[in-house]
Scaffold this active site. Structure first.
Site, PDB file in Angstrom:
ATOM      1  N   GLU A   1       0.826  -1.216   0.000  1.00 38.12           N
ATOM      2  CA  GLU A   1       0.000   0.000   0.000  1.00 38.12           C
ATOM      3  C   GLU A   1       0.859   1.265   0.000  1.00 38.12           C
ATOM      4  O   GLU A   1       1.877   1.327   0.694  1.00 38.12           O
ATOM      5  CB  GLU A   1      -0.887  -0.039   1.252  1.00 38.12           C
ATOM      6  CG  GLU A   1      -1.794   1.161   1.400  1.00 38.12           C
ATOM      7  CD  GLU A   1      -2.736   0.986   2.588  1.00 38.12           C
ATOM      8  OE1 GLU A   1      -3.377  -0.081   2.695  1.00 38.12           O
ATOM      9  OE2 GLU A   1      -2.806   1.906   3.406  1.00 38.12           O
TER      10      GLU A   1
ATOM     11  N   THR B   1      -4.073   4.875  -1.021  1.00 36.05           N
ATOM     12  CA  THR B   1      -5.083   5.386  -0.093  1.00 36.05           C
ATOM     13  C   THR B   1      -5.802   6.612  -0.679  1.00 36.05           C
ATOM     14  O   THR B   1      -5.354   7.219  -1.661  1.00 36.05           O
ATOM     15  CB  THR B   1      -4.464   5.763   1.271  1.00 36.05           C
ATOM     16  OG1 THR B   1      -3.523   6.815   1.070  1.00 36.05           O
ATOM     17  CG2 THR B   1      -3.789   4.564   1.919  1.00 36.05           C
ATOM     18  N   TYR B   2      -6.919   6.955  -0.032  1.00 35.78           N
ATOM     19  CA  TYR B   2      -7.800   8.034  -0.483  1.00 35.78           C
ATOM     20  C   TYR B   2      -8.136   8.893   0.721  1.00 35.78           C
ATOM     21  O   TYR B   2      -8.544   8.361   1.760  1.00 35.78           O
ATOM     22  CB  TYR B   2      -9.070   7.395  -1.045  1.00 35.78           C
ATOM     23  CG  TYR B   2     -10.104   8.344  -1.595  1.00 35.78           C
ATOM     24  CD1 TYR B   2      -9.970   8.875  -2.876  1.00 35.78           C
ATOM     25  CD2 TYR B   2     -11.246   8.679  -0.863  1.00 35.78           C
ATOM     26  CE1 TYR B   2     -10.933   9.718  -3.406  1.00 35.78           C
ATOM     27  CE2 TYR B   2     -12.222   9.522  -1.383  1.00 35.78           C
ATOM     28  CZ  TYR B   2     -12.057  10.029  -2.661  1.00 35.78           C
ATOM     29  OH  TYR B   2     -13.023  10.857  -3.189  1.00 35.78           O
TER      30      TYR B   2
ATOM     31  N   HIS C   1      -8.142   2.985  -3.087  1.00 38.27           N
ATOM     32  CA  HIS C   1      -9.026   2.986  -1.930  1.00 38.27           C
ATOM     33  C   HIS C   1     -10.108   4.011  -2.250  1.00 38.27           C
ATOM     34  O   HIS C   1      -9.843   5.022  -2.901  1.00 38.27           O
ATOM     35  CB  HIS C   1      -8.299   3.417  -0.657  1.00 38.27           C
ATOM     36  CG  HIS C   1      -7.245   2.456  -0.212  1.00 38.27           C
ATOM     37  ND1 HIS C   1      -6.840   2.350   1.093  1.00 38.27           N
ATOM     38  CD2 HIS C   1      -6.504   1.560  -0.898  1.00 38.27           C
ATOM     39  CE1 HIS C   1      -5.901   1.421   1.198  1.00 38.27           C
ATOM     40  NE2 HIS C   1      -5.675   0.937   0.000  1.00 38.27           N
TER      41      HIS C   1
ATOM     42  N   GLY D   1     -13.922   5.479   5.799  1.00 37.34           N
ATOM     43  CA  GLY D   1     -12.996   6.604   5.877  1.00 37.34           C
ATOM     44  C   GLY D   1     -13.175   7.406   7.150  1.00 37.34           C
ATOM     45  O   GLY D   1     -14.140   7.220   7.903  1.00 37.34           O
TER      46      GLY D   1
ATOM     47  N   ALA E   1     -19.200   1.507   5.477  1.00 36.77           N
ATOM     48  CA  ALA E   1     -18.564   0.814   4.355  1.00 36.77           C
ATOM     49  C   ALA E   1     -19.482  -0.231   3.719  1.00 36.77           C
ATOM     50  O   ALA E   1     -19.431  -0.437   2.508  1.00 36.77           O
ATOM     51  CB  ALA E   1     -17.261   0.171   4.829  1.00 36.77           C
TER      52      ALA E   1
ATOM     53  N   HIS F   1     -12.531  -2.073  15.786  1.00 38.45           N
ATOM     54  CA  HIS F   1     -12.395  -0.680  15.348  1.00 38.45           C
ATOM     55  C   HIS F   1     -12.526   0.233  16.575  1.00 38.45           C
ATOM     56  O   HIS F   1     -13.359  -0.027  17.452  1.00 38.45           O
ATOM     57  CB  HIS F   1     -13.495  -0.373  14.317  1.00 38.45           C
ATOM     58  CG  HIS F   1     -13.407   0.995  13.743  1.00 38.45           C
ATOM     59  ND1 HIS F   1     -14.119   2.071  14.260  1.00 38.45           N
ATOM     60  CD2 HIS F   1     -12.676   1.490  12.728  1.00 38.45           C
ATOM     61  CE1 HIS F   1     -13.834   3.158  13.554  1.00 38.45           C
ATOM     62  NE2 HIS F   1     -12.958   2.828  12.612  1.00 38.45           N
TER      63      HIS F   1
ATOM     64  N   LYS G   1     -20.433  -6.410   5.914  1.00 33.51           N
ATOM     65  CA  LYS G   1     -19.682  -5.967   4.724  1.00 33.51           C
ATOM     66  C   LYS G   1     -19.445  -7.140   3.781  1.00 33.51           C
ATOM     67  O   LYS G   1     -19.533  -7.010   2.568  1.00 33.51           O
ATOM     68  CB  LYS G   1     -18.339  -5.351   5.145  1.00 33.51           C
ATOM     69  CG  LYS G   1     -18.491  -4.043   5.887  1.00 33.51           C
ATOM     70  CD  LYS G   1     -17.201  -3.258   5.979  1.00 33.51           C
ATOM     71  CE  LYS G   1     -16.291  -3.703   7.088  1.00 33.51           C
ATOM     72  NZ  LYS G   1     -15.197  -2.739   7.344  1.00 33.51           N
TER      73      LYS G   1
ATOM     74  N   PHE H   1       0.322   7.074  15.719  1.00 29.81           N
ATOM     75  CA  PHE H   1      -0.644   6.530  14.772  1.00 29.81           C
ATOM     76  C   PHE H   1      -1.410   5.353  15.392  1.00 29.81           C
ATOM     77  O   PHE H   1      -2.630   5.219  15.204  1.00 29.81           O
ATOM     78  CB  PHE H   1       0.091   6.118  13.491  1.00 29.81           C
ATOM     79  CG  PHE H   1      -0.835   5.820  12.349  1.00 29.81           C
ATOM     80  CD1 PHE H   1      -1.796   6.740  11.973  1.00 29.81           C
ATOM     81  CD2 PHE H   1      -0.754   4.620  11.663  1.00 29.81           C
ATOM     82  CE1 PHE H   1      -2.675   6.465  10.928  1.00 29.81           C
ATOM     83  CE2 PHE H   1      -1.619   4.333  10.622  1.00 29.81           C
ATOM     84  CZ  PHE H   1      -2.586   5.268  10.259  1.00 29.81           C
TER      85      PHE H   1
END
Ligand code: FAD
Length: 282
Positions: A12, A43-44, A72, A103, A119, A145, A161, A212
């Site tokens: 990625e 990624t987006y 993405h 996102g 999603a 999550h 999903k 992160f």
């Protein structure tokens, strides 16, 4: 690039803001491409904040570096019309795989204004708009999550999903193989059999990793944190230790049945390839 058991490996990248950053990304992609990965992904920025840069990077990796590349796509903050036009653009360019996400809007962009909230709704939208054209990947969270009410609610969301039409999943990174095995077992018990590919984050910079990991809910085990803290600014020791720890975890994952590996490269070739070479499966 395939493992001993022919498991797919993917990498990625994120679209950069500067030309110099972009050149580095393309150079790294060329180095990785020599290993013949199954696909790259890009990624987006939710809300369309990287729309043009994501499209350009996807097309360049796919057409010039010649590795099939998956954009993405996230739904939070994007109107259906914008999503439709991106899907058509990718389809016309011969792109065959999409990573479909909710996102997270970057701070400062205000409240989500998209028409699709989660999603699973995006997966459904892509299937309705484009049928079976795209292989659809979704995100999975072995440690749950961070916004999920609890583990079971997040598991139900993952299953939703898959049932909405996802073909495969890529996990958030983690540093504990057992959480991956537990998650996969629970998904299989629910009767869902799509491949779940572990997302692998090489360790190169402790400060950035800690920041992160806090925001995305990935736990850094205490023994790893303590060792990384002890190395301070000694980046060679951090990289050496990181490669060893991550390689060992990847070995366990593949031996335990993980169907492949997806590396979060942060646009660098060497940290991911060092792990890959350590596995001795190229
Ligand atoms: P969802 O699956 O929609 O879940 C989001 C949260 O909502 C979860 O807590 C879930 O349990 C909950 N939920 C879902 N449905 C419902 C419901 N009906 N009612 C109540 N709660 C519900 N972010 C980006 O901005 N750009 C990227 O390119 C990007 N790439 C990523 C790639 C991977 C492999 C991964 C693992 C993450 C990526 N992310 C990216 C981060 C991701 O967008 C965030 O983690 C985001 O917060 C959740 O996205 P999702 O697709 O998992 O959301």
């Amino acid at each position: 690039m395939t493992t001993e058991q022919n498991n797919p490996i993917s990498f990625e990248f994120f679209p950069t803001k500067t030309d110099a950053g972009h050149e580095k990304l393309i150079a790294a992609a060329h180095v990785i491409a020599a290993e013949k990965p199954e696909f790259f992904s890009v990624t987006y920025g939710a809300g369309g904040s990287t729309r043009d840069r994501t499209v350009n990077t996807v097309l360049q990796l796919d057409q010039e570096v010649k590795i099939p590349t998956a954009p993405h796509l996230s739904c939070v903050g994007d109107a259906k019309e914008d999503l439709r036009s991106l899907l058509n653009q990718y389809r016309e360019a011969g792109i065959k795989r999409i990573v479909a996400l909710r996102g997270d809007l970057p701070s400062g962009m205000g409240q989500a204004s998209g028409e699709l909230r989660y999603a699973n709704e995006l997966v459904e939208f892509i299937r309705n708009e484009t049928g079976d054209h795209f292989t659809i990947e979704v995100a999975a969270y072995p440690e749950a999550h961070p916004q999920a009410r609890h583990f079971e609610a997040d598991l139900e969301n993952f299953i939703r999903k898959a049932r909405a039409g996802a073909d495969s999943a890529i996990t958030q990174y983690f540093f504990n193989a057992d959480c991956y095995f537990h998650f996969v077992e629970r998904v299989r018990k629910a009767g869902v059999d799509i491949p779940i590919i572990p997302g692998i984050m090489p360790i190169t910079n402790y400060t950035k990793l800690a920041r992160f990991s806090d925001s995305c809910g990935a736990e850094i085990p205490r023994w790893i944190r303590k060792q990384l803290e002890a190395y301070g600014d000694d980046s060679a020791s951090i990289a050496g230790f990181g490669t060893e720890v991550i390689s060992h975890m990847c070995e366990r994952l593949l031996d335990g049945g993980a169907p492949g590996l997806h590396f979060y490269t942060l646009n660098q070739a060497e940290p991911s390839l060092a792990v890959w070479r350590n596995l001795g499966r190229s």
